[in-house]
Every structure is written in C-alpha cells, then in structure tokens.
Design a protein around this motif. Structure first.
Motif, PDB file in Angstrom:
ATOM      1  N   ALA A 167      42.680  71.239   1.775  1.00  0.00           N
ATOM      2  CA  ALA A 167      42.398  70.920   3.462  1.00  0.00           C
ATOM      3  C   ALA A 167      43.254  69.878   3.676  1.00  0.00           C
ATOM      4  CB  ALA A 167      41.120  71.039   3.848  1.00  0.00           C
ATOM      5  N   ARG A 168      43.818  69.835   4.934  1.00  0.00           N
ATOM      6  CA  ARG A 168      44.451  68.821   5.577  1.00  0.00           C
ATOM      7  C   ARG A 168      43.383  67.837   6.322  1.00  0.00           C
ATOM      8  NH1 ARG A 168      49.713  69.176   4.081  1.00  0.00           N
ATOM      9  NH2 ARG A 168      50.447  71.313   3.967  1.00  0.00           N
ATOM     10  N   ALA A 169      43.542  66.474   6.544  1.00  0.00           N
ATOM     11  CA  ALA A 169      42.665  65.748   7.489  1.00  0.00           C
ATOM     12  C   ALA A 169      43.223  65.977   8.663  1.00  0.00           C
ATOM     13  CB  ALA A 169      43.006  64.287   7.053  1.00  0.00           C
ATOM     14  N   VAL A 170      42.510  66.188   9.640  1.00  0.00           N
ATOM     15  CA  VAL A 170      42.974  66.310  11.206  1.00  0.00           C
ATOM     16  C   VAL A 170      42.605  65.005  11.849  1.00  0.00           C
ATOM     17  CG1 VAL A 170      42.501  67.463  13.365  1.00  0.00           C
ATOM     18  CG2 VAL A 170      42.569  68.862  11.312  1.00  0.00           C
ATOM     19  N   TYR A 176      35.706  73.906   9.250  1.00  0.00           N
ATOM     20  CA  TYR A 176      36.792  73.364   9.084  1.00  0.00           C
ATOM     21  C   TYR A 176      37.310  73.489   7.547  1.00  0.00           C
ATOM     22  CZ  TYR A 176      35.686  71.940  13.731  1.00  0.00           C
ATOM     23  OH  TYR A 176      35.530  72.022  14.979  1.00  0.00           O
ATOM     24  N   GLN A 177      36.601  74.148   6.775  1.00  0.00           N
ATOM     25  CA  GLN A 177      36.943  74.115   5.219  1.00  0.00           C
ATOM     26  C   GLN A 177      38.214  74.913   5.114  1.00  0.00           C
ATOM     27  OE1 GLN A 177      36.287  72.485   2.511  1.00  0.00           O
ATOM     28  NE2 GLN A 177      35.002  73.551   1.457  1.00  0.00           N
ATOM     29  N   GLY A 178      39.232  74.391   4.335  1.00  0.00           N
ATOM     30  CA  GLY A 178      40.380  74.844   4.115  1.00  0.00           C
ATOM     31  C   GLY A 178      41.378  74.538   5.217  1.00  0.00           C
ATOM     32  N   GLN A 179      40.912  73.760   6.250  1.00  0.00           N
ATOM     33  CA  GLN A 179      41.831  73.756   7.399  1.00  0.00           C
ATOM     34  C   GLN A 179      43.186  73.134   7.334  1.00  0.00           C
ATOM     35  OE1 GLN A 179      39.767  70.998   9.982  1.00  0.00           O
ATOM     36  NE2 GLN A 179      40.397  69.109   8.700  1.00  0.00           N
ATOM     37  N   GLY A 180      44.247  73.591   8.025  1.00  0.00           N
ATOM     38  CA  GLY A 180      45.219  72.877   8.473  1.00  0.00           C
ATOM     39  C   GLY A 180      45.380  72.314   9.441  1.00  0.00           C
ATOM     40  N   LEU A 181      46.503  72.071  10.546  1.00  0.00           N
ATOM     41  CA  LEU A 181      46.352  71.662  11.854  1.00  0.00           C
ATOM     42  C   LEU A 181      45.509  72.539  12.448  1.00  0.00           C
ATOM     43  CD1 LEU A 181      47.511  69.572  14.023  1.00  0.00           C
ATOM     44  CD2 LEU A 181      49.267  71.493  14.298  1.00  0.00           C
ATOM     45  N   LYS A 182      44.206  71.930  13.002  1.00  0.00           N
ATOM     46  CA  LYS A 182      43.482  73.022  13.772  1.00  0.00           C
ATOM     47  C   LYS A 182      42.573  72.323  14.793  1.00  0.00           C
ATOM     48  CE  LYS A 182      39.371  75.957  12.507  1.00  0.00           C
ATOM     49  NZ  LYS A 182      39.850  76.801  13.091  1.00  0.00           N
ATOM     50  N   LEU A 183      42.612  72.790  15.954  1.00  0.00           N
ATOM     51  CA  LEU A 183      41.680  72.483  17.101  1.00  0.00           C
ATOM     52  C   LEU A 183      40.247  72.674  16.795  1.00  0.00           C
ATOM     53  CD1 LEU A 183      43.853  74.033  20.024  1.00  0.00           C
ATOM     54  CD2 LEU A 183      43.949  71.424  19.421  1.00  0.00           C
TER      55      LEU A 183
END
Length: 395
Positions: A333-336, A378-385
C-alpha cells in the motif's frame, strides 16, 4: 472540572492486584486492551460503543448532538474547561440531532464527543483525524479540559472530549454519531512518565526492516522512514487530484455516493515530473514507496523538516498495525498524502521527500489487524480518494 492531577493516585492491596492497567507493558494499547478499558469504565459513552469503533490500535470517536459555531479556534488552558471557553466566546449552539446539519467550509465548529474518559495515572491518549476525514480536507483537533495542546489527553485525565471541526474545501453534512477522529491510548511505566516522544530510533527501525520489510526498495532513515512523492505516474497517467472549489455539500455518511469528477480535478503526469502547488489549494497525492506496518507496531506520518518547503502532507497520518501487509508478506500500500500549500506557490518534483513515518511499539499484539475487517477501506491502496467517491469515469 476533572482534569489531570498533579500527584498520581495511589492504589493499594486488592485494588493494585486487580488493576491490570497499572501493570500493563509499555506501549500503545491494541484493540482488545481498549475493549477492556471500556469494561473497566476507563472509557465509556452516553450511547453503547459499537464494535466497529474498535480499530487494531485505536478507537473511532463519535460526535454527539451538541455542537457550537465559534469565531476562532482555542485551547482552554490550565484550570479552564472547554465549556468555560465556549461560554466566554458566546458560541452559537448548533444541533446535530436527527438529520444533522451542514458545517460550512472555512467556519470553525466545536462538537462534544459521545465518549468520555476516566484514565489511570499511567495512561494517556493521542488523537488524529480518520483517513476519510483528512482526504475530505476536514481539519479536526481533539480538545480536553485544562489542556494547553491539541490532540493530547494527559495522564489521569477524567472528563469530556471535544472536537474542533473546520471543513476547508467542501461543506459537509454531519450528524450525531458521525465519526471524524480516532484516539489511541499509551501505557507508561516508571521509566517513561516524563517522556514526550516514544518513537523507535533509526537503529531500531533498521533492525525491524531487516526482519520484516517496512517499505519496498531502499530504506531511507531520518528519525523515521522518509517517504517521497510519486509524480511519475508509476505506469498511470493520473498522479493526483485537486479539490474543486464551490462544489456541492458532502454527506459524510454516504459511501460511494458521489461522482469524483464533480469534486476533484485529476492531475496528470508531466514529462518533467513536476507539480506546482498553488497557495490555498488542496491536493491528494501518493508516496512513491509502498509500505506495511508490522503486527507489533503502529506508525504516524510526521513532517520531515520545516525547512523543506511551505506545505503540509499529514492531516490524517495514523497507520494501524497490519496496514499495507500483502499476502506474500511484502508491502502493498502507498501512503496517501493530503497536501495543502501555504503562503506561496511551491514546486514539487517526482521523488522529493515530503514526510516520514514514525513508528511506535504496541503494549501487546493486536487480536485483529487492519485489513481483516470490513471497515478497512484503504488496505492495498494506491492513489485513492476517500470512500465517499466513485472512481473517475473513463474518458
């Protein structure tokens, strides 16, 4: 008003033996220990606490129906209660009962929370906005009686909890029971009573990374793990989003209830990997690094250095244990990044350091990790609203 005592209370005999909270290991409490706090009435609420509020190492807090519109942010200060300050400011009551009300952007509100605390002399609390709150650009800070600092609950605190709320980009509808913030609880032993930082050292982080990779790629340490912004697109055209001003009201209870294009302008990757942040604008970006939080740690986003630029990237920066853990054990996962530029335009470049992850130990392993429950949006998120928006329509 009940506040932190100058001299900690003493427990004797059966009381001391019975009170496991006085003898708990040092560190942040995991979910099951927070539940035990409720059972012992160290934590209670005017309405039964919902099981979904208990996160792996934090507790979601709920707004009550009692709120006020105020003309300025404030701290009560020593010997003063939040109610005293509200009265002195001639705060205007706002009811959040029933369908709730719209909190207008750029206005400051203070709402009482349903939850109350009856802490022990070795227990303190720290709060931060929930992830969805930060991604909606809603600025929140916890306030307690007698406090001289936001988001801090001192040792032995007993009393009400209040939340300052200031929507910045969008006006939002909230109601009694809405969850905008979360709190975590820290147990201290005699060696930690006077400490103000509990972060792992860089040497401890490096050792942990050798056991379990904290990020993909190289480990860059600077009193925490340095995170860099991704403006290359990483194989995708969209590298971020900018909030559209004068959009409709957002009801924070509506999941996937809004078309993203009505509220956000996509930012496309440039060949030079650059983005100019305009003052007063709000952006959603993502880290270049993928990360994961081991089961025995939690983490918080912190500024890397005030000297690197006039922007903020960590509105809601708490990461529960288990966040970003991939099925193969690798970070997924990336940090938003919730980014707001301050007084002047600022040039960001791909790979520029923008923040650091500060890690802290748990007092005991959590009985459930982030990603195991339905609330792990938000698990496994990339760029995410935030969870309120549907994906952008394909052009």
């Amino acid at each position: 008003m009940r506040r932190r005592r100058a001299v900690p209370r003493l427990f004797h005999g059966a009381d001391l033996a019975e009170d496991a909270f006085l003898n708990a290991p040092f560190g942040l409490f995991a979910r099951q220990k927070i539940k035990a706090m409720e059972g012992r009435r160290l934590l209670w609420a005017e309405r039964e606490i919902e099981d979904a509020q208990f996160q792996p190492a934090s507790l979601d807090l709920r707004i009550s129906k009692e709120a006020f519109r105020v003309r300025a942010s404030f701290l009560p200060g020593r010997e003063r209660s939040v109610r005293d300050r509200l009265k002195s400011l001639n705060a205007e009551p706002v009811s959040l009962a029933g369908a709730g009300t719209v909190l207008e952007k750029d206005i400051v509100y203070v709402a009482r929370l349903m939850e109350r605390l009856e802490l022990r002399p070795n227990l303190s609390g720290a709060a931060n906005p929930k992830s969805s709150t930060g991604r909606l650009d809603i600025f929140t800070r916890l306030i307690v009686d007698g406090s001289e600092a936001f988001d801090d609950v001192p040792l032995d605190y007993r009393g009400e909890l209040w939340l300052e709320i200031s929507p910045r980009s969008f006006s939002v509808r909230v109601r009694e029971g809405s969850k905008l913030s979360q709190i975590r609880f820290r147990n201290r032993n005699s060696q930690h009573m006077e400490k103000y930082t509990f972060a792992l050292t860089d040497d401890e982080i490096r050792k942990k990374h050798d056991e379990t990779p904290l990020v993909d790629g190289d480990l860059n340490l600077r009193e925490g793990v340095v995170l860099r912004v991704d403006l290359s697109g990483a194989g995708h055209e969209i590298v971020g989003y900018r909030a559209i001003k004068n959009s409709d009201v957002i009801d924070i209870s509506r999941v996937a209830g809004y078309a993203a294009e009505d509220f956000w302008e996509p930012i496309y990757a440039r060949p030079d990997g650059r983005l100019i942040l305009d003052p007063g604008e709000f952006y959603i970006l993502a880290s270049r690094e993928k990360l994961q939080i081991p089961a025995d740690l939690a983490a918080e986003m912190a500024p890397i250095d005030p000297a690197i630029g006039e922007f903020r990237v960590h509105y809601a920066g708490f990461f529960d244990p288990g966040f970003g853990q991939g099925p193969d054990g690798a970070p997924c996962a990336r940090a938003v990044l919730e980014v707001r530029s301050r007084d002047v335009p600022f040039l960001l470049e791909d790979g520029q350091p923008v923040g650091r992850l500060v890690y802290e130990k748990l007092a005991g392993a959590a009985d459930e990790l982030y990603g195991a429950g339905a609330a792990s949006n938000y698990q496994g998120q990339g760029l995410k609203l935030s969870k309120h928006f549907r994906d952008f329509k394909a052009p």
